[in-house]
Design a protein around this motif. Structure first.
Motif, PDB file in Angstrom:
ATOM      1  N   ALA A  18      55.317  -9.080  99.175  1.00  0.00           N
ATOM      2  CA  ALA A  18      56.740  -8.905  98.888  1.00  0.00           C
ATOM      3  C   ALA A  18      56.920  -8.796  97.380  1.00  0.00           C
ATOM      4  O   ALA A  18      56.406  -9.639  96.634  1.00  0.00           O
ATOM      5  CB  ALA A  18      57.537 -10.079  99.439  1.00  0.00           C
ATOM      6  N   PRO A  19      57.623  -7.766  96.887  1.00  0.00           N
ATOM      7  CA  PRO A  19      57.769  -7.594  95.440  1.00  0.00           C
ATOM      8  C   PRO A  19      58.314  -8.821  94.724  1.00  0.00           C
ATOM      9  O   PRO A  19      57.921  -9.109  93.587  1.00  0.00           O
ATOM     10  CB  PRO A  19      58.744  -6.413  95.335  1.00  0.00           C
ATOM     11  CG  PRO A  19      58.550  -5.649  96.606  1.00  0.00           C
ATOM     12  CD  PRO A  19      58.271  -6.686  97.651  1.00  0.00           C
ATOM     13  N   ALA A  20      59.185  -9.571  95.371  1.00  0.00           N
ATOM     14  CA  ALA A  20      59.766 -10.744  94.723  1.00  0.00           C
ATOM     15  C   ALA A  20      58.822 -11.948  94.741  1.00  0.00           C
ATOM     16  O   ALA A  20      59.088 -12.948  94.066  1.00  0.00           O
ATOM     17  CB  ALA A  20      61.088 -11.117  95.406  1.00  0.00           C
ATOM     18  N   CYS A  21      57.720 -11.846  95.501  1.00  0.00           N
ATOM     19  CA  CYS A  21      56.783 -12.973  95.625  1.00  0.00           C
ATOM     20  C   CYS A  21      55.353 -12.481  95.373  1.00  0.00           C
ATOM     21  O   CYS A  21      54.526 -12.446  96.289  1.00  0.00           O
ATOM     22  CB  CYS A  21      56.887 -13.601  97.014  1.00  0.00           C
ATOM     23  SG  CYS A  21      58.544 -14.131  97.481  1.00  0.00           S
ATOM     24  N   PRO A  22      55.049 -12.087  94.129  1.00  0.00           N
ATOM     25  CA  PRO A  22      53.753 -11.455  93.870  1.00  0.00           C
ATOM     26  C   PRO A  22      52.559 -12.383  94.002  1.00  0.00           C
ATOM     27  O   PRO A  22      51.420 -11.916  94.019  1.00  0.00           O
ATOM     28  CB  PRO A  22      53.902 -10.980  92.418  1.00  0.00           C
ATOM     29  CG  PRO A  22      54.904 -11.913  91.818  1.00  0.00           C
ATOM     30  CD  PRO A  22      55.872 -12.217  92.924  1.00  0.00           C
ATOM     31  N   PHE A  23      52.787 -13.702  94.103  1.00  0.00           N
ATOM     32  CA  PHE A  23      51.668 -14.642  94.190  1.00  0.00           C
ATOM     33  C   PHE A  23      51.362 -15.041  95.631  1.00  0.00           C
ATOM     34  O   PHE A  23      50.385 -15.748  95.888  1.00  0.00           O
ATOM     35  CB  PHE A  23      51.969 -15.901  93.367  1.00  0.00           C
ATOM     36  CG  PHE A  23      52.464 -15.591  91.985  1.00  0.00           C
ATOM     37  CD1 PHE A  23      51.655 -14.944  91.064  1.00  0.00           C
ATOM     38  CD2 PHE A  23      53.753 -15.909  91.611  1.00  0.00           C
ATOM     39  CE1 PHE A  23      52.109 -14.633  89.800  1.00  0.00           C
ATOM     40  CE2 PHE A  23      54.228 -15.604  90.343  1.00  0.00           C
ATOM     41  CZ  PHE A  23      53.404 -14.960  89.432  1.00  0.00           C
ATOM     42  N   ASP A  24      52.183 -14.601  96.568  1.00  0.00           N
ATOM     43  CA  ASP A  24      52.044 -15.006  97.967  1.00  0.00           C
ATOM     44  C   ASP A  24      51.313 -13.938  98.781  1.00  0.00           C
ATOM     45  O   ASP A  24      51.361 -12.753  98.451  1.00  0.00           O
ATOM     46  CB  ASP A  24      53.424 -15.245  98.588  1.00  0.00           C
ATOM     47  CG  ASP A  24      54.191 -16.360  97.905  1.00  0.00           C
ATOM     48  OD1 ASP A  24      53.562 -17.151  97.179  1.00  0.00           O
ATOM     49  OD2 ASP A  24      55.425 -16.439  98.089  1.00  0.00           O
ATOM     50  N   PRO A  25      50.645 -14.345  99.865  1.00  0.00           N
ATOM     51  CA  PRO A  25      50.063 -13.352 100.778  1.00  0.00           C
ATOM     52  C   PRO A  25      51.156 -12.452 101.352  1.00  0.00           C
ATOM     53  O   PRO A  25      52.354 -12.770 101.302  1.00  0.00           O
ATOM     54  CB  PRO A  25      49.430 -14.213 101.877  1.00  0.00           C
ATOM     55  CG  PRO A  25      49.279 -15.575 101.283  1.00  0.00           C
ATOM     56  CD  PRO A  25      50.403 -15.732 100.307  1.00  0.00           C
ATOM     57  N   ALA A  26      50.736 -11.333 101.904  1.00  0.00           N
ATOM     58  CA  ALA A  26      51.693 -10.427 102.545  1.00  0.00           C
ATOM     59  C   ALA A  26      52.457 -11.162 103.647  1.00  0.00           C
ATOM     60  O   ALA A  26      51.854 -11.908 104.430  1.00  0.00           O
ATOM     61  CB  ALA A  26      50.955  -9.226 103.123  1.00  0.00           C
ATOM     62  N   PRO A  27      53.766 -10.993 103.735  1.00  0.00           N
ATOM     63  CA  PRO A  27      54.557 -11.720 104.732  1.00  0.00           C
ATOM     64  C   PRO A  27      54.065 -11.522 106.161  1.00  0.00           C
ATOM     65  O   PRO A  27      54.072 -12.459 106.961  1.00  0.00           O
ATOM     66  CB  PRO A  27      55.973 -11.160 104.540  1.00  0.00           C
ATOM     67  CG  PRO A  27      56.006 -10.654 103.137  1.00  0.00           C
ATOM     68  CD  PRO A  27      54.624 -10.157 102.855  1.00  0.00           C
ATOM     69  N   GLU A  28      53.623 -10.304 106.498  1.00  0.00           N
ATOM     70  CA  GLU A  28      53.178 -10.058 107.869  1.00  0.00           C
ATOM     71  C   GLU A  28      51.868 -10.788 108.172  1.00  0.00           C
ATOM     72  O   GLU A  28      51.626 -11.200 109.310  1.00  0.00           O
ATOM     73  CB  GLU A  28      53.030  -8.555 108.107  1.00  0.00           C
ATOM     74  CG  GLU A  28      54.365  -7.810 108.099  1.00  0.00           C
ATOM     75  CD  GLU A  28      54.212  -6.343 108.451  1.00  0.00           C
ATOM     76  OE1 GLU A  28      53.251  -5.993 109.163  1.00  0.00           O
ATOM     77  OE2 GLU A  28      55.054  -5.541 107.994  1.00  0.00           O
ATOM     78  N   VAL A  29      51.027 -10.969 107.152  1.00  0.00           N
ATOM     79  CA  VAL A  29      49.788 -11.727 107.349  1.00  0.00           C
ATOM     80  C   VAL A  29      50.111 -13.203 107.537  1.00  0.00           C
ATOM     81  O   VAL A  29      49.539 -13.881 108.402  1.00  0.00           O
ATOM     82  CB  VAL A  29      48.845 -11.516 106.146  1.00  0.00           C
ATOM     83  CG1 VAL A  29      47.626 -12.426 106.248  1.00  0.00           C
ATOM     84  CG2 VAL A  29      48.403 -10.055 106.077  1.00  0.00           C
ATOM     85  N   THR A  30      51.040 -13.715 106.733  1.00  0.00           N
ATOM     86  CA  THR A  30      51.455 -15.106 106.877  1.00  0.00           C
ATOM     87  C   THR A  30      52.073 -15.359 108.253  1.00  0.00           C
ATOM     88  O   THR A  30      51.814 -16.390 108.891  1.00  0.00           O
ATOM     89  CB  THR A  30      52.469 -15.472 105.781  1.00  0.00           C
ATOM     90  OG1 THR A  30      51.840 -15.312 104.497  1.00  0.00           O
ATOM     91  CG2 THR A  30      52.953 -16.895 105.921  1.00  0.00           C
ATOM     92  N   ALA A  31      52.883 -14.417 108.722  1.00  0.00           N
ATOM     93  CA  ALA A  31      53.504 -14.567 110.041  1.00  0.00           C
ATOM     94  C   ALA A  31      52.448 -14.606 111.136  1.00  0.00           C
ATOM     95  O   ALA A  31      52.552 -15.393 112.094  1.00  0.00           O
ATOM     96  CB  ALA A  31      54.486 -13.432 110.286  1.00  0.00           C
ATOM     97  N   LEU A  32      51.400 -13.798 110.999  1.00  0.00           N
ATOM     98  CA  LEU A  32      50.333 -13.807 111.997  1.00  0.00           C
ATOM     99  C   LEU A  32      49.628 -15.155 112.058  1.00  0.00           C
ATOM    100  O   LEU A  32      49.218 -15.602 113.129  1.00  0.00           O
ATOM    101  CB  LEU A  32      49.315 -12.711 111.699  1.00  0.00           C
ATOM    102  CG  LEU A  32      49.603 -11.324 112.261  1.00  0.00           C
ATOM    103  CD1 LEU A  32      48.550 -10.350 111.787  1.00  0.00           C
ATOM    104  CD2 LEU A  32      49.658 -11.350 113.784  1.00  0.00           C
ATOM    105  N   ARG A  33      49.488 -15.811 110.899  1.00  0.00           N
ATOM    106  CA  ARG A  33      48.804 -17.109 110.887  1.00  0.00           C
ATOM    107  C   ARG A  33      49.529 -18.100 111.802  1.00  0.00           C
ATOM    108  O   ARG A  33      48.896 -18.905 112.495  1.00  0.00           O
ATOM    109  CB  ARG A  33      48.756 -17.659 109.464  1.00  0.00           C
ATOM    110  CG  ARG A  33      47.924 -18.933 109.333  1.00  0.00           C
ATOM    111  CD  ARG A  33      48.072 -19.530 107.945  1.00  0.00           C
ATOM    112  NE  ARG A  33      49.464 -19.847 107.671  1.00  0.00           N
ATOM    113  CZ  ARG A  33      50.065 -19.644 106.504  1.00  0.00           C
ATOM    114  NH1 ARG A  33      49.404 -19.133 105.488  1.00  0.00           N
ATOM    115  NH2 ARG A  33      51.339 -19.953 106.360  1.00  0.00           N
ATOM    116  N   ALA A  34      50.842 -18.055 111.838  1.00  0.00           N
ATOM    117  CA  ALA A  34      51.611 -18.960 112.688  1.00  0.00           C
ATOM    118  C   ALA A  34      51.598 -18.513 114.144  1.00  0.00           C
ATOM    119  O   ALA A  34      51.587 -19.345 115.060  1.00  0.00           O
ATOM    120  CB  ALA A  34      53.054 -19.043 112.172  1.00  0.00           C
TER     121      ALA A  34
END
Length: 402
Positions: A18-34
């Protein structure tokens, strides 16, 4: 137990952050983890299975299990429609035992905690020299060019015994390799460095000096090709990673004034701060393993010939392992993070990287206590190619003159 492991529909998650969160993993990858900590990825019909693993426990299990191979030729790449070519000579990342064991034994004694700590004085000198140059130049400055890239490059020169008269040319080539946008320029720099290191390795055989490359040239049973390959491997493993940690880590601190102030005001936090930055940023975001035999992982049945993609950045943000994992907390105990991998392939040079960062971060913030971005944060250019180590292409900073 959640039945989400049993979903059979292939997924195609975006790896874009996410452009506003350059230090975080991709949101869709994070969602898959859950939802599906092990998920089948979409691949052409008839392809071997390709799986994305995002949960901390599963990633750690894979990295410790010899049934999951590091050999590149076991890694199916859907975009290529086939498996990757074998690793070049000396590339430990693409080997399994017994070949990996042979090279690892030759190198392990060169990267002990004690030996790396002995290099602290030289790291301190190099860091001071770079800060002096930065101060003479004055603001604004590109932190990548004047600070983050030269420190590990010069330390690699020290380790490999690059002659002083060659170091400027060596650094120019390493900067091109790390920073060039055009693939042709990167390829040219790669060939140039490879040729140089092979020539240097042969010179060390004939006239050894007090450095790691000479040790390998005279004490091991490496062929000329293997010796040159190991030198190239050490360059790649120790340069781009630490350079991007220094630059991206500074960017993250500049975006979090409270954490920056904590480290600036208490340099004793440096050791823990480095571990937390490693966990939080996970610049080597993804890895691959080939499945050598049928194996059960989680609640899924993987087949021999399948490929597993491990999301180290998502695993290091798993709330099952770390509380409030998306928060950067330099006082957190980040013990157990997977930024350096795990198991027999855990990064050999991790202790040197730690020494460099433990010295460089507090020294930078102490010398320039008013350090800040010289451009809006959203204008800092990021390295977004998934095949690259994650980081920034440049980091414009400024500060108040004393």
């Amino acid at each position: 137990m959640s039945n989400t492991y049993y979903r059979d529909e292939p997924v195609s998650p975006s790896l874009d952050r996410a452009p506003a969160c350059p230090f975080d993993p991709a949101p869709e990858v994070t969602a898959l983890r859950a939802e599906q900590p092990i998920a089948r990825l979409a691949a052409p019909e008839g392809s071997p299975g390709v799986w994305l693993v995002t949960g901390y426990g599963l990633v750690r299990q894979i990295l410790a299990d010899p049934r999951f191979s590091s050999r590149y030729e076991t890694h199916y790449y859907p975009q290529m429609g086939g498996y990757l070519p074998p690793a070049p000579a000396g590339d430990l990342t693409g080997m399994d035992a017994p070949q990996h064991t042979r090279f690892r034994k030759l190198l392990a004694g060169k990267f002990t905690v004690r030996r790396m700590n002995l290099l602290t004085e030289r790291v301190t000198e190099i860091t001071r020299e770079r800060l002096d140059a930065m101060e003479r130049q004055g603001p604004p400055a590109d932190l990548v060019e004047v600070f983050a890239q030269p420190i590990p490059a010069l330390m690699i020169c020290e380790l490999l015994g690059v002659p002083y008269e060659d170091r400027e040319q060596f650094q120019t080539a390493t900067r091109t390799l790390s920073d060039a946008v055009e693939p042709e320029a990167q390829y040219t720099a790669f060939i140039e460095l490879g040729d140089y290191l092979r020539t240097l390795a042969l010179a060390k055989r004939a006239n050894p000096t007090d450095d790691l490359l000479s040790d390998l040239a005279t004490a091991g049973d490496l062929t000329d090709e293997e010796l040159g390959g190991v030198a190239a491997f050490l360059l790649g493993a120790g340069l781009d990673t630490t350079a991007n940690m220094l630059a991206l880590g500074t960017f993250a601190l500049l975006r979090d004034p409270a954490q920056l102030a904590a480290l600036r005001d208490d340099p004793g936090l440096a050791a823990g701060a480095v571990e937390e930055l490693l966990r939080h940023l996970s610049i080597a975001a993804m890895g691959m393993r080939g499945v050598l035999e049928d194996v059960e992982l989680g609640d899924r049945q993987l087949k021999a010939g399948d490929t597993v993609i491990i999301a180290l950045n998502a695993a290091n943000r798993d709330p099952a392992k770390f509380s409030d994992p998306d928060v950067l907390d330099l006082r957190r105990s980040a013990t157990g993070h997977l930024a350096f991998g795990h198991g027999v392939h855990q990064c050999l040079g991790q202790q040197l990287a730690r020494v460099e960062m433990r010295v460089a971060f507090p020294a930078l913030l102490t010398r320039f206590p008013t350090l800040r971005l010289a451009v809006p944060a959203e204008e800092v250019p990021l390295r977004t190619d998934p095949s690259q180590i994650y980081g920034v292409r440049n980091l414009p900073v400024t500060w108040d003159r004393g």
